[in-house]
Scaffold this motif. Structure first.
Motif, mmCIF file in Angstrom:
data_model
loop_
_atom_site.group_PDB
_atom_site.id
_atom_site.type_symbol
_atom_site.label_atom_id
_atom_site.label_comp_id
_atom_site.label_asym_id
_atom_site.label_seq_id
_atom_site.Cartn_x
_atom_site.Cartn_y
_atom_site.Cartn_z
ATOM 1 N N ALA A 117 21.594 8.749 -9.377
ATOM 2 C CA ALA A 117 20.730 7.958 -8.501
ATOM 3 C C ALA A 117 21.135 8.182 -7.048
ATOM 4 N N MET A 118 20.149 8.153 -6.161
ATOM 5 C CA MET A 118 20.394 8.410 -4.751
ATOM 6 C C MET A 118 19.931 7.206 -3.936
ATOM 7 N N PHE A 119 20.769 6.773 -2.996
ATOM 8 C CA PHE A 119 20.430 5.667 -2.108
ATOM 9 C C PHE A 119 20.187 6.194 -0.700
ATOM 10 N N SER A 120 19.380 5.447 0.056
ATOM 11 C CA SER A 120 19.042 5.869 1.414
ATOM 12 C C SER A 120 19.862 5.153 2.476
ATOM 13 N N GLN A 121 20.367 3.967 2.172
ATOM 14 C CA GLN A 121 21.285 3.281 3.074
ATOM 15 C C GLN A 121 22.708 3.704 2.679
ATOM 16 N N SER B 198 6.735 14.639 0.375
ATOM 17 C CA SER B 198 6.574 15.762 -0.545
ATOM 18 C C SER B 198 5.167 15.710 -1.148
ATOM 19 N N LYS B 199 4.943 16.496 -2.189
ATOM 20 C CA LYS B 199 3.640 16.513 -2.843
ATOM 21 C C LYS B 199 3.317 15.196 -3.539
ATOM 22 N N LEU B 200 4.316 14.328 -3.692
ATOM 23 C CA LEU B 200 4.099 13.025 -4.325
ATOM 24 C C LEU B 200 3.677 11.950 -3.323
ATOM 25 N N ALA B 201 3.434 12.341 -2.083
ATOM 26 C CA ALA B 201 3.181 11.369 -1.018
ATOM 27 C C ALA B 201 2.035 10.425 -1.341
ATOM 28 N N ASN B 202 0.993 10.905 -2.004
ATOM 29 C CA ASN B 202 -0.178 10.075 -2.285
ATOM 30 C C ASN B 202 -0.052 9.269 -3.568
ATOM 31 N N TYR B 203 1.064 9.427 -4.272
ATOM 32 C CA TYR B 203 1.183 8.798 -5.588
ATOM 33 C C TYR B 203 2.414 7.899 -5.727
ATOM 34 N N SER B 204 3.466 8.145 -4.979
ATOM 35 C CA SER B 204 4.746 7.481 -5.241
ATOM 36 C C SER B 204 4.822 6.046 -4.750
ATOM 37 N N GLY B 205 4.187 5.751 -3.625
ATOM 38 C CA GLY B 205 4.352 4.431 -3.025
ATOM 39 C C GLY B 205 5.653 4.293 -2.262
ATOM 40 N N GLY B 206 6.322 5.427 -2.008
ATOM 41 C CA GLY B 206 7.579 5.400 -1.279
ATOM 42 C C GLY B 206 8.704 4.785 -2.086
ATOM 43 N N SER B 207 9.729 4.341 -1.410
ATOM 44 C CA SER B 207 10.863 3.665 -2.051
ATOM 45 C C SER B 207 11.349 2.546 -1.141
ATOM 46 N N HIS B 208 11.702 1.427 -1.748
ATOM 47 C CA HIS B 208 12.189 0.263 -1.008
ATOM 48 C C HIS B 208 13.662 0.037 -1.334
ATOM 49 N N GLU B 209 14.401 -0.364 -0.319
ATOM 50 C CA GLU B 209 15.831 -0.580 -0.514
ATOM 51 C C GLU B 209 16.299 -1.766 0.327
ATOM 52 N N ALA C 56 22.625 -7.518 6.724
ATOM 53 C CA ALA C 56 21.488 -7.333 5.816
ATOM 54 C C ALA C 56 20.596 -6.234 6.376
ATOM 55 N N ALA C 57 19.998 -5.457 5.480
ATOM 56 C CA ALA C 57 19.144 -4.350 5.929
ATOM 57 C C ALA C 57 18.044 -4.076 4.923
ATOM 58 N N TYR C 58 16.952 -3.557 5.440
ATOM 59 C CA TYR C 58 15.830 -3.085 4.609
ATOM 60 C C TYR C 58 15.475 -1.680 5.068
ATOM 61 N N SER C 59 15.205 -0.805 4.114
ATOM 62 C CA SER C 59 14.773 0.551 4.448
ATOM 63 C C SER C 59 13.601 0.959 3.573
ATOM 64 N N ALA D 273 11.713 12.944 2.056
ATOM 65 C CA ALA D 273 11.355 11.635 2.590
ATOM 66 C C ALA D 273 11.791 11.484 4.038
ATOM 67 N N PHE D 274 11.017 10.699 4.754
ATOM 68 C CA PHE D 274 11.396 10.234 6.088
ATOM 69 C C PHE D 274 11.755 8.763 5.942
ATOM 70 N N ILE D 275 12.971 8.398 6.354
ATOM 71 C CA ILE D 275 13.511 7.078 6.047
ATOM 72 C C ILE D 275 13.639 6.260 7.330
ATOM 73 N N VAL D 276 13.134 5.036 7.273
ATOM 74 C CA VAL D 276 13.238 4.096 8.388
ATOM 75 C C VAL D 276 14.012 2.880 7.904
ATOM 76 N N MET D 277 15.015 2.467 8.671
ATOM 77 C CA MET D 277 15.865 1.349 8.272
ATOM 78 C C MET D 277 15.987 0.337 9.409
ATOM 79 N N PHE D 278 15.926 -0.948 9.056
ATOM 80 C CA PHE D 278 16.133 -2.036 10.010
ATOM 81 C C PHE D 278 17.250 -2.933 9.486
ATOM 82 N N GLY D 279 18.250 -3.189 10.318
ATOM 83 C CA GLY D 279 19.368 -4.006 9.894
ATOM 84 C C GLY D 279 19.730 -5.046 10.926
ATOM 85 N N VAL D 280 20.371 -6.115 10.466
ATOM 86 C CA VAL D 280 20.852 -7.164 11.356
ATOM 87 C C VAL D 280 22.246 -7.573 10.878
#
Length: 351
Positions: A17-21, A316-327, A307-310, A293-300
């Motif tokens: 598994a891969m995390f973005s934060q 990629s080719k899944l751009a129209n189907y994946s719904g991105g990823s939430h963290e 606490a942070a959300y990204s 992926a292009f990842i945007v993160m906001f933290g406080v």
């Protein structure tokens, strides 16, 4: 039987598994981060990957680490859980313990060397599986299957290692996960044959970054309005997969914004492409580069709480189907139970 064999081997052949934060989950990135905060640190992490697609991944971790003078290093504990497939067909749980030895090389340069031991339990959720004999031509899945579940859980041990070097402004490290064959301590495949060793490709991680103050009111503590920047690069390799992540954090205390770009290079091996003039076969090494992926993160953060959300915007080719990823990540920096020596903690991103 075929379904069970395929699914029990899925985790073995797949990527970890891969995390973005990355730095909000430091013990998962590199066990050498254990104790780098000096005082006790408690962290929680949750990731929902590709929620618009059925049968994707929900992953979560909890960790604790602290530095102890008497053992000249840090101790950490990491709990990991992963649900894969619709309804959680494959569930993986691990518990890891790690020790990170701290070596002071010079006044401004420190190193840490870490070992990590992991116990893993991987299970198959039989109730979420469907089989051909359950299907009625008119009404669909209405029958009970005649397939027998067999053993649905496999437990195993694993080992990892890590290295970390850091100065007041620069840090770098290398980690190797699954460095020994996984020994299956319980569980049999459905055909009754024991699988004493499961192969897991070694995951290599190399990371380097910097932390630079642009505006700071006090050298001893962080104050409201302090400004800093932290550029970073992370490379991860596992089996045929190579991932490159370039990012930067912009800190305006107590707020942080992070921007990352993750892309991959997949090696497909040598493919025959014909013969040369002397009749010898010609092969070409095939590889595919993909923007992930292009990842945007906001933290406080404020004193003992972070606490942070990204959001991973899939490119990629899944751009129209994946719904991105939430963290989402939460960190609690607990007070030291007693007075410690003047040990410099590692200045690196919190998220």
């Amino acid at each position: 039987m075929t379904v069970i064999l395929a699914l029990t081997g899925l985790r073995i052949q797949a990527q970890d598994a891969m995390f973005s934060q990355y730095y909000a989950n430091p013990l998962y990135l590199n066990p050498a981060f254990a104790g780098t905060n000096v005082c006790p640190r408690l962290a929680f992490h949750f990731r929902d990957q590709w929620p618009s697609m059925p049968g994707t991944f929900m992953t979560y971790t909890a960790s604790f680490d602290e530095h102890f003078d008497k053992i000249s290093g840090g101790v950490g504990v990491l709990l990991f859980g992963d649900r894969a497939g619709e309804g959680g067909i494959i569930n993986t749980y691990t518990a890891s313990a790690m020790y990170s030895f701290k070596l002071k090389v010079t006044k401004n340069f420190n190193m840490r060397f870490a070992l990590q031991a992991t116990y893993e339990n991987r299970g198959l959720n039989w109730d979420e599986l469907t089989f051909p004999d359950m299907i009625d031509p008119k009404y669909g899945f209405i029958y009970q299957t005649s397939e027998l579940p067999g053993k649905l859980n496999i437990s195993s041990f694993d080992m990892s290692a890590g290295f970390l070097g850091y100065t007041p402004h620069l840090y770098f490290g290398v980690a190797a996960h699954h460095i020994v064959p996984i020994h299956n301590v319980s569980g049999f495949l459905s055909n009754g044959l024991e699988s004493p060793y499961d192969y897991r490709p070694v995951k290599w991680t190399a990371h380097v970054g910097g932390y630079f103050d642009l505006k700071r009111k006090s050298k001893k503590e962080t104050s409201f309005g302090d400004i800093s920047i932290s550029p970073n690069f992370i490379y991860q390799h596992q089996q045929h997969f190579n991932y490159f992540s370039e990012g930067c954090y912009f800190n305006f205390y107590p707020f942080t914004v992070g921007l990352w770009l993750r892309h991959g290079l997949t090696l497909k091996g040598d493919v025959w492409s014909g013969f040369d003039s002397q009749g010898n076969p010609i092969t070409e090494r095939i590889s595919y580069h993909n923007m992930d992926a292009f990842i945007v993160m906001f933290g406080v953060e404020y004193e003992w709480f972070k606490a942070a959300y990204s959001y991973d915007a899939t490119i990629s080719k899944l751009a129209n189907y994946s719904g991105g990823s939430h963290e989402v990540s939460l960190q609690f920096l607990l007070p030291c139970p007693n007075k410690r020596k003047a040990i410099k903690d590692l200045r690196c991103p919190s998220f």
